[in-house]
Design an enzyme around this catalytic site. Structure first.
Site, PDB file in Angstrom:
ATOM      1  N   GLU A  45     -20.990 -14.583  17.590  1.00 48.89           N
ATOM      2  CA  GLU A  45     -20.320 -13.942  19.176  1.00 48.89           C
ATOM      3  C   GLU A  45     -20.617 -15.351  19.390  1.00 48.89           C
ATOM      4  OE1 GLU A  45     -21.313 -11.017  21.156  1.00 48.89           O
ATOM      5  OE2 GLU A  45     -20.522  -9.311  19.154  1.00 48.89           O
ATOM      6  N   ASP A  56     -22.401  -8.094  31.908  1.00 49.41           N
ATOM      7  CA  ASP A  56     -23.707  -8.156  31.833  1.00 49.41           C
ATOM      8  C   ASP A  56     -25.161  -8.475  32.884  1.00 49.41           C
ATOM      9  OD1 ASP A  56     -21.731 -11.090  30.012  1.00 49.41           O
ATOM     10  OD2 ASP A  56     -23.352  -9.723  28.693  1.00 49.41           O
TER      11      ASP A  56
END
Ligand SMILES: O=P(O)(O)OC[C@@H](O)[C@@H](O)c1c[nH]c2ccccc12
Length: 265
Positions: A45, A56
């Site tokens: 990724e 995040d």
């Protein structure tokens, strides 16, 4: 069957690392991609830094800020994909970006350019499934897997999401943001089993996975295991050495050892 599905169903590789492109530099990311390719992972990724990474935790937020200080853009990450393909990298690459840069770049253009630059998949974590229809159609036409995320709270929607899934289904292990966790809710096992039973494509699990025992546990319940924050933190710890031509090789070997230790076989 796509390269991504072939790799995931082969059971040869099951680790999917997430790294932030441009942290600590695009050159370091290029070398890390080759290292991960050599080490043997199912896919990589490749994060595109963004100013408002709402999903995040602190480790990846900080990595995003470092990469933004290098002015790394979606275009840079696409170019990096093309460069490592020209240099012989074979591992499936997944473009990982929030929705804003995708809409600014243009849906069909980002899909076309991602395929042209050698990407196999795309994950847009803050694009709700209900609003991803157009992107999935472009992906279907161009041969880019637009990978959906499902969470334990997805419940009824799981069936609908997995029915149309491309590439694999990304199962988020726990609610909240990305980041290393010491333990996981007991319900995650049932959740992963449900998705696996319903999904026509392979499944991957991510969020909080940072140790070998986590990988061993989740490797039994999904076709792939995603590790982001723990690896991003290791890269951060070595960012000085990675940026120094004299120390870079040693730093890369420490990262290789970290990834090897995560892999149970
Ligand atoms: O960092 P973790 O807890 O290992 O989780 C993987 C995660 O980093 C990666 O897949 C990812 C990075 N940013 C995201 C935003 C949403 C969902 C997933 C992600």
């Amino acid at each position: 069957m796509t390269r991504l599905q072939t790799v995931l169903q082969s059971e040869q590789q099951y680790l999917i690392p997430f790294i932030m492109s441009g942290d600590p530099s695009l050159e370091a990311t290029r070398e890390l991609i080759h290292l991960l390719n050599e080490e043997g992972v199912a896919a990589i990724e490749l994060g595109v830094p963004f100013s408002d990474p709402i999903a995040d935790g602190p480790v990846i937020q900080a990595a995003s800020e470092r990469a933004l200080r290098q002015n790394v853009t979606l275009q840079d990450v696409l170019t990096l994909g093309r460069q490592v393909r020209q240099e012989g990298c074979q591992v499936p690459l997944i473009l990982f970006t929030y929705a804003n840069p995708v809409f600014q770049y243009g849906l069909s253009r980002v899909v076309e350019d991602a395929v042209g630059c050698g990407f196999d998949g795309l994950i847009v974590p803050d694009l709700p499934y209900e609003e991803s229809g157009e992107l999935r159609e472009w992906g279907q036409k161009a041969g880019l897997s637009v990978i959906p995320l499902v969470a334990p709270t997805s419940r009824q929607r799981i069936r609908q999401i997995v029915e149309e899934a491309q590439g694999f289904v990304y199962c988020v292990s726990s609610l909240g943001t990305t980041g290393m966790r010491q333990q996981f809710a007991g319900t995650v096992d049932t959740f992963l089993q449900t998705v696996r039973e319903l999904s026509p494509v392979p499944t991957a699990v991510g969020f909080g996975i940072s140790k070998r025992e986590h990988v061993e546990r989740f490797q039994k319940q999904a076709d792939a295991v995603v590790v982001g924050s723990a690896l991003v933190r290791k890269i951060e710890e070595l960012s000085g050495a990675l940026s120094d031509p004299v120390q870079r090789t040693e730093a890369l070997e420490q990262i290789r050892a970290f990834v090897t230790a995560l892999k149970t076989k």
